[in-house]
Structure formats: structure tokens, C-alpha cells
Design an enzyme around this catalytic site. Structure first.
Site, short mmCIF file in Angstrom:
data_model
loop_
_atom_site.label_atom_id
_atom_site.label_comp_id
_atom_site.label_asym_id
_atom_site.label_seq_id
_atom_site.Cartn_x
_atom_site.Cartn_y
_atom_site.Cartn_z
N CYS A 309 0.87 -1.18 0.00
CA CYS A 309 0.00 0.00 0.00
C CYS A 309 0.90 1.22 0.00
O CYS A 309 1.94 1.22 -0.67
CB CYS A 309 -0.97 -0.04 1.18
N GLU A 310 0.56 2.28 0.73
CA GLU A 310 1.40 3.47 0.72
C GLU A 310 2.51 3.37 1.77
O GLU A 310 3.67 3.57 1.46
CB GLU A 310 0.54 4.72 0.96
#
Ligand SMILES: [Fe+2]
Length: 372
Positions: A309-310
Site C-alpha cells: 500500500c502506501e
């Protein structure tokens, strides 16, 4: 009266059991899916469950209202505007549900969702004025509920919160969340007062324009399995297993492992599509965490799954969910796409020219709270 707050550490949700000790009539507001937790109290105190009230159609946890109503012969109650596919008692603004000597007064406080209601608790033998309000995801402790879950409206949220602030200072506020993705700045306390929030909430000191932009700039990513959970709560699907209810160990790998990965490994980017198009690790396939349960059939069980993800928090929770669902070969990328970017590695971008995505990632050390 009897009043008890139940806190769910997995999703950051709160539910409430309210009863009259005189008449033994009881109600549960925003009941969790783990409905057995309420039974010992109902039984020991000989409470009769009359109402299961959902303050709104939840997007982050499956409601236990219908299961409890069926077990106890009680009524499921929602605001009259709730778009669900099962019978319920429609509640109107200003209506009062009697609970022995207690009165549960309905306040329509839309904003987080159009059908969201708050419940004022009045105990006339003690006072003609309310002493408590259950606010669902309108007024939270140090925050207000996010407005972007479909049908939400930041201006309506402002008006609803102002309406709640019209209550006397002493009124105790019990929200639907103490952590989690329904707000981005919750302080973590499980309750507050109208007077304290009016004076010290960073959101409530803002004028309407500033309030609306603070609410709409930088919303948290949609919750894990939101699509499946919301459909279940609307009665259009039956996917109660979409809740993450465990915290299994998940292997974590660093970004340096990504270029070396086996070709049979599927690199799954669980961020929102905007974030993905704005730049992702080459070869990553996008499946937002909100859609994970509803698209589970797309994920092969015979390949290793590497989730990114981030920053690494969403991918960890998504990987834990896959482990809960029996996927054995699952790992998460520590540091996520941000670490890849910071290391100067190449990113693949989408074709559309996009402004930077306004998504915030919640750090899910527990249910959430601190954010970037
Ligand atoms: Fe909510």
C-alpha cells in the site's frame, strides 16, 4: 437506568446497552456482530430487549441488529430514510422511544451518512433535560465523522454538529467510534461532553467553509472490505465473514525484495485507484482494500501474494484478512510504495493526468487514529 458501553478493539467501534432497571426494557445501539457479548447482562439482569437501533448503515463493521432482533423478538430501528432491504421500524426526527421510565429521543443528524441519527437519553425522574447523547458518526471525540461514504455531505455534517452543540454543556457524548477509519483525528477517549467539544474540538472551532475543506481534504482510505460490509448491512448480500476479527502473524518483506520476487508471485496494491494511477511499483495489480472481500474470488490460492500500500498499514490488515480466509502464502511490504519512492526506484503511472490523491493512510496499530 442501566448504561454500558462496549468497545471493539478490532474495528474501533462502540456499542451501547441501555435499560430501565425498573421495567427491565432494554435497547442496544449499534450492536456489534459478536452478539453473544450482550447475553450475560441481558440474562443476569432479566432485561427484555425491545429495540436494536443502528445509528446508520455502517461501512466498516457488520451490524448484529438483525441477528439479535430475531433471537429476542425485538425491533430493528433505523431512520426512516435508510435504504435497506429488510423490514425495520422507521424512526423520525423528534420521535421518542419509551424504555420504561426512560425516553430515547431521535435526532436526525445527517452528514456522515444521510440516514444517520443521534439518540438523546432522557431520564425524567432525574431530570427533564437529556443527560447523554449517542452520536453515531456525527460528533466524535475531537473529531467528526467523515462525509465520503456515499450519500455523505460535509455541509450537512456541519449543520448536524451545530445542532448537537445546541445541547447543554453537561450532556455526555458517546460516539459510534473511538478509533478507526470513520474519522481522521479521533483523540481515542471513549466519551466526552458537549461543553468540552464545543470549547476544544479542533473541528468545531472552524467556520463552515473551513470545516468543509478540513473534512474533504485528505480523507482516510475506504475501510477494509467496505463494499462487502455495507452490502451486508443493506441486506443486499450476506458476507459477515468480511470482518477482520483476528490478528494472525504476517511475514513482512522490505522493498529490496520486490525486484527479486519470483514471477509467480502476485504483487497486489491495495490502495485506492487514484493512488495507484498516481504511481505504483512496476507489475503491481490494483485491488483496493475496500473491495478485497467482494473480489476475493479473483485471488489465486496457489500463488504467493505480496501486498503493498502506501506505508504498510493497509497492506498488513489486508494480508491478515487473507490469512484469516485461509490464504497461506501471504506477505506484506514494509514501508510500502512510499519507501520504494523514497529509494528513488521507478514508478509506473496511469495514463490520466492526475492531481495528487487526497488519501490519508491510517496507522492501524490498533484500530487506527494517528495518521500522516
Ligand atoms: Fe460509520
Amino acid at each position: 437506568m442501566y448504561f454500558k458501553q462496549f468497545l471493539d478493539e478490532h474495528c474501533g467501534c462502540a456499542s451501547y446497552l441501555i435499560a430501565s432497571r425498573q421495567s427491565h426494557d432494554a435497547a442496544i445501539v449499534d450492536p456489534a456482530l459478536a452478539i453473544d457479548q450482550y447475553e450475560p447482562i441481558l440474562e443476569e439482569r432479566a432485561f427484555r430487549l425491545r429495540y436494536l437501533i443502528d445509528t446508520h448503515v455502517h461501512a466498516d463493521h457488520v451490524s448484529g441488529a438483525r441477528a439479535l432482533a430475531a433471537r429476542h423478538g425485538a425491533e430493528v430501528c433505523l431512520h426512516e430514510s435508510a435504504a435497506v432491504r429488510y423490514p425495520f421500524r422507521p424512526l423520525r426526527d423528534g420521535e421518542e422511544l419509551p424504555l420504561g421510565q426512560l425516553r430515547l429521543r431521535v435526532l436526525h443528524t445527517p452528514g456522515h451518512r444521510p440516514e444517520l441519527i443521534s439518540i438523546l437519553i432522557i431520564n425524567p425522574p432525574r431530570s427533564p433535560e437529556p443527560s447523554m447523547v449517542l452520536t453515531g458518526d456525527s460528533l466524535l471525540v475531537g473529531d467528526v465523522g467523515r462525509p465520503d461514504f456515499g450519500g455523505g455531505d460535509p455541509e450537512a455534517q456541519f449543520d448536524s454538529v451545530q445542532r448537537l452543540l445546541g445541547l447543554p454543556d453537561w450532556v455526555a457524548v458517546f460516539p459510534g467510534h473511538f478509533e478507526g477509519p470513520c474519522g481522521k483525528g479521533m483523540c481515542g477517549r471513549p466519551s466526552t461532553t458537549i461543553g468540552f467539544e464545543r470549547r476544544f474540538s479542533p473541528m468545531l472551532v472552524l467556520a463552515k467553509d473551513a470545516f468543509v475543506s478540513a473534512l474533504t481534504n485528505g480523507v482516510p482510505a475506504r475501510p477494509l472490505n467496505m463494499t462487502a460490509i455495507e452490502a451486508t448491512n443493506r441486506g443486499t448480500a450476506d458476507l459477515p465473514w468480511a470482518m477482520l476479527t483476528s490478528a494472525p502473524h504476517v511475514e513482512a518483506v522490505g522493498i529490496e525484495a520486490l525486484p527479486l520476487r519470483d514471477p509467480e508471485t502476485l504483487l497486489l496494491d491495495v490502495r485506492e485507484p487514484d493512488e495507484y494511477l498516481h504511481g505504483h511499483v512496476p507489475g503491481a495489480v490494483n485491488l483496493p482494500q475496500a473491495d478485497l472481500a467482494s473480489r476475493l474470488h479473483e485471488l489465486p490460492r496457489d500463488r504467493r501474494l505480496l501486498l503493498i500500500c502506501e506505508y504498510g498499514m493497509r497492506s498488513l490488515r489486508a494480508a491478515q484478512f487473507l490469512r484469516q480466509m485461509g490464504y497461506e502464502r501471504v506477505a506484506t511490504v514494509a514501508g510500502g510504495t512510499a519507501a520504494w519512492r523514497a529509494a528513488g526506484r521507478p514508478l509506473t503511472t496511469g495514463e490520466l493526468p492526475l492531481k495528487p490523491p487526497q488519501i490519508m493512510e491510517t496507522r492501524w496499530s490498533h484500530a487506527g487514529a494517528a495518521s500522516h
